[in-house]
Design an enzyme around this catalytic site. Structure first.
Site, PDB file in Angstrom:
ATOM      1  N   GLU A  98      -6.555  -7.823  -0.728  1.00  0.00           N
ATOM      2  CA  GLU A  98      -6.970  -7.780   0.674  1.00  0.00           C
ATOM      3  C   GLU A  98      -8.464  -7.507   0.686  1.00  0.00           C
ATOM      4  O   GLU A  98      -8.894  -6.351   0.600  1.00  0.00           O
ATOM      5  CB  GLU A  98      -6.225  -6.708   1.469  1.00  0.00           C
ATOM      6  N   GLU A 107       0.831  -1.208   0.000  1.00  0.00           N
ATOM      7  CA  GLU A 107       0.000   0.000   0.000  1.00  0.00           C
ATOM      8  C   GLU A 107       0.872   1.267   0.000  1.00  0.00           C
ATOM      9  O   GLU A 107       0.648   2.208   0.755  1.00  0.00           O
ATOM     10  CB  GLU A 107      -0.959  -0.002   1.185  1.00  0.00           C
TER      11      GLU A 107
END
Length: 589
Positions: free
Chosen positions: A233, A157
């Site tokens: 995710e 991320e």
């Protein structure tokens, strides 16, 4: 040779389209003797892949070391995945977040002057060493060598943190140079600016989200015109923090979102499949203006609970997955209560009486952080070398909780979460401060900050001029191996049946009618502290909400003569109780 590739529309295994149906299992949060069970539950859910992070700081507590023993045996974990005919996704970071202390970045990295998540020579040189150690395990287990590993993720991320493309390119070169041949991916929340900042044109983008599936897949597709869509995710729950509620999500609502995702043809990784536990001092913390540490349990309200048992969410997901893949018959055992019983704490030793077992003191002519002393978790005892007068102790900052003593008598507790850094010293004498690192920040700009007491330190005297406190002895408490400590406390003074006062270590022994079952230690009636069973650190407990039990994995137990050691920081009820099930605290409802 088996080949795994990213095609124009699909993942391709030997040229044939495949969909990744994955679940996240962090080997470092699950006892190794229970890995096989969790992987079995994943396969019986209908999944074909297991995903895991790799925590750099756990494997490398000091530069030049790379531990692979016990719970850190990544090779054994990947072999367990392969043994059940499943694939693997590996996410080595170097930054992983994961609500893990420091986001996986080692504390020693920053004492060496490394930059954080950017193209900086000291940082990249350390990463090169780390990747080489990871490669020794992962490279021979890649799919093109007959192993299970099909994807490796670059960073984590990153678009939410920075946009240093040179840094990302350097990571790719280091991974490829170490022998990683599988396709490389990135992951970001599907916000245009994050997707733009966090990847490179030749890296396959994936998303992280748990709702509004159709919109978020569309955003991902707008930033990647070809290749398979993947939610790497799929947030099916959330983590808990001390002082807040236990997070839960509706199983039916989560299952609907999963159905929408699969109906779009996307691949998925359930985050988490089974969250496990932040054993020891491994929990992270968030700091978005206020410091908030993560609890010991990483249950995450996942399809498998902290103890690995199927929940209502597991069965709801299994029904959804059965529409898109063949789902094996379940062999999950029936959910039965754990043994419930209580034993007294029998002996107790004040912290002051066992300091000789907990490592050396270090003398300084300034107030040092614990990082300067090469310790990156747990506790440190600070002692002013000069007696202080009565007055107000003023510190620049406390990271993260400090118990202040004069002549070993408690006078104050300072909490970082409340911004406290001043304490009234009611009388003169010997000043000592016990500091707890409650978890290193795992997300945002405070990653990499040192822990302990932050100077300068001053004592503004009640009468007369104040004094600067520059001379200190600091003892980082070595609690890695508590064998000798347990023996000392076992032979200490008896508990008198009242509340056990801290700071102290208390001991009990217990037999169990069922050593093959997981146990749940009830911390109700205890304040703040840490618990070990048979030398295995279960983690922290705190009377602050929400968590009320500590998970005790069956593999650490024996039928008779189990040792329990409790670090009591404030007070504890004079008994140890085990209850039938997890108690993770109140929810928002």
């Amino acid at each position: 040779m088996t080949r795994f590739e990213i095609g124009a529309e699909d993942f391709l295994l030997d040229g044939q389209p495949v969909r990744i149906l994955s679940g996240a299992l962090h080997y470092f949060r699950i006892h190794p003797d229970q890995w096989r069970d969790r992987i079995t539950r994943a396969r019986e859910l209908g999944l074909n892949t297991i995903e895991t992070y790799i925590p750099w700081n756990a494997h490398s507590p000091a530069r030049g070391k790379f531990r692979t023993d016990g719970i850190l045996d990544l090779g054994r974990f990947l072999d367990e995945v392969a043994a059940q005919g499943m694939q693997a996704i590996v996410r080595p970071g170097p930054y992983i977040c994961a609500e893990w202390t420091g986001g996986g970045l080692p504390g020693w990295l920053f004492t060496a002057g490394a930059g954080v998540r950017r193209h900086e020579p000291t940082y990249l040189a350390a990463i090169a060493e780390y990747y080489e150690a990871v490669a020794r395990i992962v490279v021979p287990r890649q799919v093109d060598r007959g192993g299970p590993v099909v994807l490796v993720q670059v960073e984590n991320e990153y678009g939410a943190y920075g946009d240093d493309k040179e840094y990302l390119r350097a990571l790719v070169e280091l991974l490829r140079g170490s022998g990683i041949t599988t396709p490389l991916t990135t992951i970001d929340q599907p916000e245009p600016w994050m997707l733009e900042n966090g990847s490179l044109p030749d890296l396959h983008k994936t998303g992280s989200f748990g709702s509004r599936v159709t919109d978020r897949l569309a955003t991902l597709r707008a930033h990647q015109s070809t290749g398979p869509l993947m939610c790497a995710e799929f947030w099916d729950g959330w983590f808990d923090s001390w002082g807040l509620h236990h997070h839960t999500t509706d199983p039916a609502a989560s299952a609907r979102e999963l159905d929408h995702l699969l109906a779009e043809g996307a691949s998925v990784n359930l985050y988490m499949l089974c969250g496990g536990t932040n054993f020891g001092f491994t929990n992270g913390a968030n700091d978005k203006g206020t410091y908030v540490p993560i609890v010991t349990s990483y249950d995450y309200d996942a399809p498998l609970d902290e103890a690995g048992r199927p929940t209502a969410k597991y069965w709801a997901f299994r029904e959804v997955l059965s529409r898109y893949t063949d789902v094996p018959e379940s062999t999950a055992p029936a959910h039965t209560p754990a043994p419930a019983f209580s034993v007294p704490l029998t002996t107790v030793a004040p912290l002051w009486d066992v300091l000789d077992l907990l490592g050396p003191e270090h003398l300084h002519d300034h107030l040092p952080t614990v990082d300067e002393l090469g310790r990156f978790d747990g506790f440190a005892l600070y002692r002013a070398l000069d007696d202080v007068p009565a007055g107000v102790l003023d510190l620049a900052e406390v990271r993260d909780r400090a118990q202040v003593f004069v002549d070993r008598e408690p006078v104050a507790v300072l909490g970082r979460d409340l911004g406290e850094h001043r304490a009234v010293v009611p009388r003169g004498g010997r000043l000592q401060v016990l500091v707890e690192d409650q978890g290193r920040v795992n997300y945002g700009p405070r990653i990499g900050e040192p822990k302990g007491l932050i100077g300068p330190a001053r004592l503004d005297a009640a009468a007369g001029a104040g004094v600067d406190l520059d001379r200190w002895a600091v003892q980082p408490l070595d609690l890695d191996d508590v064998t000798a400590l347990t023996a000392r406390v076992r032979d200490a003074a008896p508990v008198d049946g009242r509340l056990v006062a801290g700071p102290s270590f208390a001991h009990a022994t217990f037999d169990t009618p069922d050593p093959d079952s997981d146990h749940f230690l009830d911390t109700t009636g205890w304040g703040k502290g840490v618990v070990w069973v048979n030398g295995f650190c279960l983690g922290r407990h705190w009377s602050r909400a929400p968590q009320r039990t500590l998970f005790v994995p069956a593999p650490i137990l024996r039928a008779e003569g189990n040792d329990i050691l409790v670090l009591v920081l404030d007070t504890a009820a004079p008994h140890v109780a085990f209850v039938e099930d997890l108690a993770l605290g109140h929810t928002e409802e």
